[in-house]
Motif scaffolding. Sequence first.
Motif, PDB file in Angstrom:
ATOM      1  N   UNK A 154       1.166  -0.919  -0.009  1.00  0.00           N
ATOM      2  CA  UNK A 154       0.368  -0.126   0.285  1.00  0.00           C
ATOM      3  C   UNK A 154       0.948   1.371   0.016  1.00  0.00           C
ATOM      4  N   UNK A 155       0.648   2.854  -0.471  1.00  0.00           N
ATOM      5  CA  UNK A 155       1.166   3.245  -1.478  1.00  0.00           C
ATOM      6  C   UNK A 155       1.726   4.075   0.833  1.00  0.00           C
ATOM      7  N   UNK A 156       0.770   4.299   1.361  1.00  0.00           N
ATOM      8  CA  UNK A 156       1.678   4.373   2.412  1.00  0.00           C
ATOM      9  C   UNK A 156       2.370   4.565   3.998  1.00  0.00           C
ATOM     10  N   UNK A 157       2.472   2.571   3.313  1.00  0.00           N
ATOM     11  CA  UNK A 157       2.810   1.844   4.167  1.00  0.00           C
ATOM     12  C   UNK A 157       4.324   2.776   4.439  1.00  0.00           C
ATOM     13  N   UNK A 158       4.981   2.824   6.085  1.00  0.00           N
ATOM     14  CA  UNK A 158       6.182   3.512   6.349  1.00  0.00           C
ATOM     15  C   UNK A 158       7.187   2.520   5.749  1.00  0.00           C
ATOM     16  N   UNK A 159       8.609   2.927   6.212  1.00  0.00           N
ATOM     17  CA  UNK A 159       9.758   2.245   6.059  1.00  0.00           C
ATOM     18  C   UNK A 159       9.864   1.685   6.818  1.00  0.00           C
ATOM     19  N   UNK A 160       9.238   1.673   8.100  1.00  0.00           N
ATOM     20  CA  UNK A 160       9.719   0.882   9.247  1.00  0.00           C
ATOM     21  C   UNK A 160       8.440   1.085  10.371  1.00  0.00           C
ATOM     22  N   UNK A 161       8.529  -0.267  11.486  1.00  0.00           N
ATOM     23  CA  UNK A 161       7.153   0.149  12.703  1.00  0.00           C
ATOM     24  C   UNK A 161       7.978  -0.036  13.862  1.00  0.00           C
ATOM     25  N   UNK A 162       8.005   0.459  14.211  1.00  0.00           N
ATOM     26  CA  UNK A 162       8.658   0.824  15.889  1.00  0.00           C
ATOM     27  C   UNK A 162       8.379   0.361  17.058  1.00  0.00           C
ATOM     28  N   UNK A 163       7.967  -0.777  17.758  1.00  0.00           N
ATOM     29  CA  UNK A 163       7.471  -0.980  18.996  1.00  0.00           C
ATOM     30  C   UNK A 163       7.448   0.376  19.715  1.00  0.00           C
ATOM     31  N   UNK A 164       6.346   0.599  21.034  1.00  0.00           N
ATOM     32  CA  UNK A 164       6.239   1.758  21.397  1.00  0.00           C
ATOM     33  C   UNK A 164       6.393   1.104  22.835  1.00  0.00           C
ATOM     34  N   UNK A 165       7.137   2.625  23.513  1.00  0.00           N
ATOM     35  CA  UNK A 165       8.376   2.663  24.382  1.00  0.00           C
ATOM     36  C   UNK A 165       8.198   3.137  25.829  1.00  0.00           C
ATOM     37  N   UNK A 166       7.759   3.029  26.650  1.00  0.00           N
ATOM     38  CA  UNK A 166       6.956   3.813  27.592  1.00  0.00           C
ATOM     39  C   UNK A 166       8.735   4.686  27.975  1.00  0.00           C
ATOM     40  N   UNK A 167       8.641   5.649  27.674  1.00  0.00           N
ATOM     41  CA  UNK A 167       9.798   6.397  29.011  1.00  0.00           C
ATOM     42  C   UNK A 167       9.594   6.814  30.213  1.00  0.00           C
TER      43      UNK A 167
END
Length: 473
Positions: free
Chosen positions: A375-388
């Motif tokens: 799909x056109x809008x697929x990002x380069x990569x996905x990152x897991x969320x992180x609680x800072x």
Amino acid sequence: MGTHVWEKSFEAYAQKLIDEVQVPGAIVAVAKDGELIYEKSFGYRDREEQAPIDLDTVFGIGSITKSYTCAAIMQLQEAGKLSIHDPVVTYLPEFRTPDESHTKAITIQHFMTHTLGLPPLSSLFPGMLASMKDDPAAEELLALPELQGVEPIHTYEQLMDYIARQPIELLGAPGTEFSYSNDAYALLGAIIERVSGQPYEDYVKEHILEPLGLTRTVFHIEELGDDQNYSVLYSARTKDGVKEVLRTPIWWDAPAMRAAGFLKASARDMLRYADMYRTGGSANGVRILSEASVAEMVTPFAKVDALKSYGYGLGIQPFGENATLIQHTGGIKGVTAHMLIVPEAGITGILLTNISDAPIQALTLGLLNSLLGRPLETPYATFASYEAPLDVLRQSVGTFQSGEGDQATVTFDEENERLVLAMGGQELPLTPIGEDAFLFTVRNVDTIVRFVRSADGTIIRCALGSRQLPAAG
């Protein structure tokens, strides 16, 4: 060439970006296994004359020049004239940093991978000064306090003298810290000149451009003679909150820094050149480098951020499940360009525009997604969320600035309990992805921001994209 199912959707996506950012002219061209499969131009090479763009229109390519510089170094290594593991001072005894033992430990390879340990310096401005002085479009820049009374840099020797005088903190031992360095690449030009006995530009012409038949690749637009098929340059400025795009035709040049970013080329030439990295050293039936040299150039030696790495004059990152993206962008006045190679898919591509700050990463992303059936809008990569932890977030607040004039200010947004990065008139919320690591997203493209701490835990730098910006004391 035929049509592809994705062309309509990609072109609508590209047109929207191009209109939104007011890009006067652009061309996108793609080859598969060395054969042209797609080409599309948008707008004009000369907006006022409504002059069209084709595969032979010459555009600036900016820092994509760095890969040509590394190819030249690898040729000289193959010829037995240098080793990339030689100390730089073997060839440039005048080169100095604030620490003599550090200087002696820097190798040619550290220059090629931007890991020599220098923060971004301001040398590009004095380097381009002579050509900027005649350009009305440079007035604002030339008025900056840090450019007052600066002597122009014309020669490699003057550049080394300038670097030696900069009051800088080194980033770390050679080979340990990546920070994009135009100075390192300028001086690779000096090494090529001293080792080959030819001016850098002549060496590149004779050993890369001519053998590959790249007749529309030049260092100076004047080399095209009466041929008008080249892009006019445009610059954007904001006046009373309204963006306007102006014709600013003067090309900037930096005689001592051409190896870092001053080539100009047509899309047709660029596809042929890029093929050399797809095939392992040959294009147009001519071998320029050994397979081993090219394999080394596209090895991820230096980690740029959580996604990107850098080889020799080329960036390397994973794309999707089982593809590798080998690429480099270029951006200077009136130029935003992107060269890409996806070896597993046999793809080479080039995107060229005639304004700086065109949305090149978003255009490339849409193109790659289209070519690889995502799909056109697929990002380069996905990152897991992180609680800072909030107290850790608050430690990152401050202003960071580089010698190149970039400034980023990080504030803590109490209401939303998050960090916000202010840069170039934009306020960008930062999403945590790891310890001291964040990202912001513009047009589906993520930029990774990392804060660097000293031994005692104080934040001393902000690694933003490909550069490390020291904290402003």
